[in-house]
Design a protein around this motif. Sequence first.
Motif, PDB file in Angstrom:
ATOM      1  N   THR A   1       0.834  -1.400  -0.112  1.00  0.00           N
ATOM      2  CA  THR A   1       0.106  -0.092  -0.002  1.00  0.00           C
ATOM      3  C   THR A   1       0.847   1.445   0.048  1.00  0.00           C
ATOM      4  O   THR A   1       0.869   2.096  -0.715  1.00  0.00           O
ATOM      5  CB  THR A   1      -0.868  -0.141   1.328  1.00  0.00           C
ATOM      6  N   THR A   2       1.631   1.355   1.061  1.00  0.00           N
ATOM      7  CA  THR A   2       2.518   2.268   0.532  1.00  0.00           C
ATOM      8  C   THR A   2       3.114   2.458  -0.056  1.00  0.00           C
ATOM      9  O   THR A   2       3.760   3.381  -0.988  1.00  0.00           O
ATOM     10  CB  THR A   2       3.633   2.375   2.205  1.00  0.00           C
ATOM     11  N   THR A   3       3.838   1.732  -1.064  1.00  0.00           N
ATOM     12  CA  THR A   3       5.098   1.728  -2.200  1.00  0.00           C
ATOM     13  C   THR A   3       3.567   2.662  -3.155  1.00  0.00           C
ATOM     14  O   THR A   3       4.403   3.509  -3.687  1.00  0.00           O
ATOM     15  CB  THR A   3       5.679   0.313  -3.019  1.00  0.00           C
ATOM     16  N   ARG A   4       2.550   1.399  -3.282  1.00  0.00           N
ATOM     17  CA  ARG A   4       1.574   1.789  -4.401  1.00  0.00           C
ATOM     18  C   ARG A   4       1.655   3.414  -4.078  1.00  0.00           C
ATOM     19  O   ARG A   4       1.672   3.968  -5.623  1.00  0.00           O
ATOM     20  CB  ARG A   4       0.715   1.332  -4.731  1.00  0.00           C
ATOM     21  N   ILE A   5       1.482   4.275  -3.017  1.00  0.00           N
ATOM     22  CA  ILE A   5       1.108   5.299  -2.689  1.00  0.00           C
ATOM     23  C   ILE A   5       2.172   6.800  -3.973  1.00  0.00           C
ATOM     24  O   ILE A   5       2.071   7.210  -4.169  1.00  0.00           O
ATOM     25  CB  ILE A   5       0.388   5.687  -1.629  1.00  0.00           C
ATOM     26  N   LEU A   6       3.693   5.730  -2.719  1.00  0.00           N
ATOM     27  CA  LEU A   6       4.379   6.237  -3.544  1.00  0.00           C
ATOM     28  C   LEU A   6       4.695   6.859  -4.826  1.00  0.00           C
ATOM     29  O   LEU A   6       5.466   7.624  -5.349  1.00  0.00           O
ATOM     30  CB  LEU A   6       6.090   5.817  -2.323  1.00  0.00           C
ATOM     31  N   ALA A   7       4.205   5.391  -5.363  1.00  0.00           N
ATOM     32  CA  ALA A   7       4.806   5.104  -6.997  1.00  0.00           C
ATOM     33  C   ALA A   7       3.722   6.368  -7.499  1.00  0.00           C
ATOM     34  O   ALA A   7       3.964   6.645  -8.979  1.00  0.00           O
ATOM     35  CB  ALA A   7       4.593   4.179  -7.284  1.00  0.00           C
ATOM     36  N   ARG A   8       2.591   6.168  -7.248  1.00  0.00           N
ATOM     37  CA  ARG A   8       1.916   7.639  -7.466  1.00  0.00           C
ATOM     38  C   ARG A   8       2.513   9.408  -8.028  1.00  0.00           C
ATOM     39  O   ARG A   8       2.649   9.254  -8.684  1.00  0.00           O
ATOM     40  CB  ARG A   8       0.491   7.629  -7.140  1.00  0.00           C
ATOM     41  N   GLU A   9       3.496   9.041  -7.079  1.00  0.00           N
ATOM     42  CA  GLU A   9       3.639  10.727  -6.673  1.00  0.00           C
ATOM     43  C   GLU A   9       5.374  10.287  -8.032  1.00  0.00           C
ATOM     44  O   GLU A   9       4.777  11.453  -8.680  1.00  0.00           O
ATOM     45  CB  GLU A   9       4.065  10.920  -5.524  1.00  0.00           C
ATOM     46  N   LEU A  10       6.161   9.003  -7.870  1.00  0.00           N
ATOM     47  CA  LEU A  10       7.235   8.924  -8.293  1.00  0.00           C
ATOM     48  C   LEU A  10       6.546   9.595  -9.605  1.00  0.00           C
ATOM     49  O   LEU A  10       7.385   9.696 -11.017  1.00  0.00           O
ATOM     50  CB  LEU A  10       8.029   7.593  -8.450  1.00  0.00           C
ATOM     51  N   LYS A  11       5.238   8.825 -10.240  1.00  0.00           N
ATOM     52  CA  LYS A  11       5.170   8.499 -11.879  1.00  0.00           C
ATOM     53  C   LYS A  11       5.144   9.996 -12.718  1.00  0.00           C
ATOM     54  O   LYS A  11       5.326  10.659 -13.517  1.00  0.00           O
ATOM     55  CB  LYS A  11       3.820   7.933 -12.115  1.00  0.00           C
ATOM     56  N   GLU A  12       4.517  11.034 -11.810  1.00  0.00           N
ATOM     57  CA  GLU A  12       4.344  12.263 -12.432  1.00  0.00           C
ATOM     58  C   GLU A  12       5.151  12.723 -11.999  1.00  0.00           C
ATOM     59  O   GLU A  12       5.689  14.220 -12.651  1.00  0.00           O
ATOM     60  CB  GLU A  12       3.074  12.938 -11.051  1.00  0.00           C
ATOM     61  N   ILE A  13       6.301  12.765 -10.697  1.00  0.00           N
ATOM     62  CA  ILE A  13       7.229  13.515 -11.201  1.00  0.00           C
ATOM     63  C   ILE A  13       8.622  12.803 -12.053  1.00  0.00           C
ATOM     64  O   ILE A  13       9.196  13.926 -12.358  1.00  0.00           O
ATOM     65  CB  ILE A  13       8.035  13.185  -8.943  1.00  0.00           C
ATOM     66  N   LEU A  14       8.893  11.210 -12.233  1.00  0.00           N
ATOM     67  CA  LEU A  14       9.703  11.277 -13.696  1.00  0.00           C
ATOM     68  C   LEU A  14       9.037  11.136 -14.759  1.00  0.00           C
ATOM     69  O   LEU A  14      10.093  11.264 -15.213  1.00  0.00           O
ATOM     70  CB  LEU A  14      10.373  10.121 -12.810  1.00  0.00           C
ATOM     71  N   GLY A  15       7.973  11.434 -14.390  1.00  0.00           N
ATOM     72  CA  GLY A  15       7.789  11.292 -15.702  1.00  0.00           C
ATOM     73  C   GLY A  15       7.632  10.180 -17.068  1.00  0.00           C
ATOM     74  O   GLY A  15       7.693   9.877 -18.535  1.00  0.00           O
TER      75      GLY A  15
END
Length: 320
Positions: A43-57
Amino acid sequence: MRISVLASVLMAFAGLAGTAQAEYPERPVTIIVPAAAGGGGDTTTRILARELKEILGQPITIVNQGQGGGVVGLTAIKNATPDGYTVGLLFPYAGYKATGQADFSAKDFTPIANFNGDSSSLLVGSGSRFKDLKTALEAIKASPGTFKVHCSGGCGSVWDIPVAGMMLDYGIDVAAIKWVPGQGAAPGLIELAAGGVDFQTASLPEASALMSAGRVRPLAVLSPEPVPGFPDAPTTKQSIGTAVDGGTWRALGGPAGMPGDVVAKLDAAVAKATQSPAYKDAMAKANFGVKYLNGKQLEELMLRHEKDTARVMDALGYGK
């Protein structure tokens, strides 16, 4: 003239290569989660991944590999190509060595950044005679073999090891206690509420439902500061005069040998993600704590974790 042209061509290719490296990531990034879908790590990794997707493109793919209690996933992270395109979730891993499951150490991984931390706590059923941590520890110290402590999963893990370390420092013979393994916090808490065990180690968010129902209560939380959302859970400092900081941590890491510029970009991305309102809100709604540490701080945490775990596991007699 030919030499000059050749040199120009080579310099151009070198410039392109440098540009390509600077543009990491150029394709999707995979994050290996050494746990099943739906748990805290996932759960915590998926929450982080949503943000990383936007930041890293770039798209972020989550791959769950929880087989062997996480050993399979951690091994996959360790053996991945160190180019930054396959990284993974790191969490307290040192217990595997004492139990003979695996021998992971900080040198096997590249620490990138920590993004979550949750404190362990010691809980009792509502009908327990113990009203505070000090009284409970004194009773356990006097007769450790008469008490059962549920580990909220396999014993020798993230919740029971910090509690055992606190008891060890209090002068308790932790090896004499009956540590009870289980299938997770939820069934253990039900057993605690029913009086099947005397104590339980777990995080406060895991116990919140039964706490709200008045069926279990925390004696203390292993956090230097009160845990947000749980103002009535005393800290160990408030209970016994000694601050104890113990529980789980979750971090992004990769195989050893990752390029420094790639690590720096991922670290910066995690730092930005953990500061975003969307991330903080999602973590709060899921009852998870936000704790950012940079790569150097994470490495120090990992080394300290290995040392502390080895000390407690040895006192418990695991692996002997």
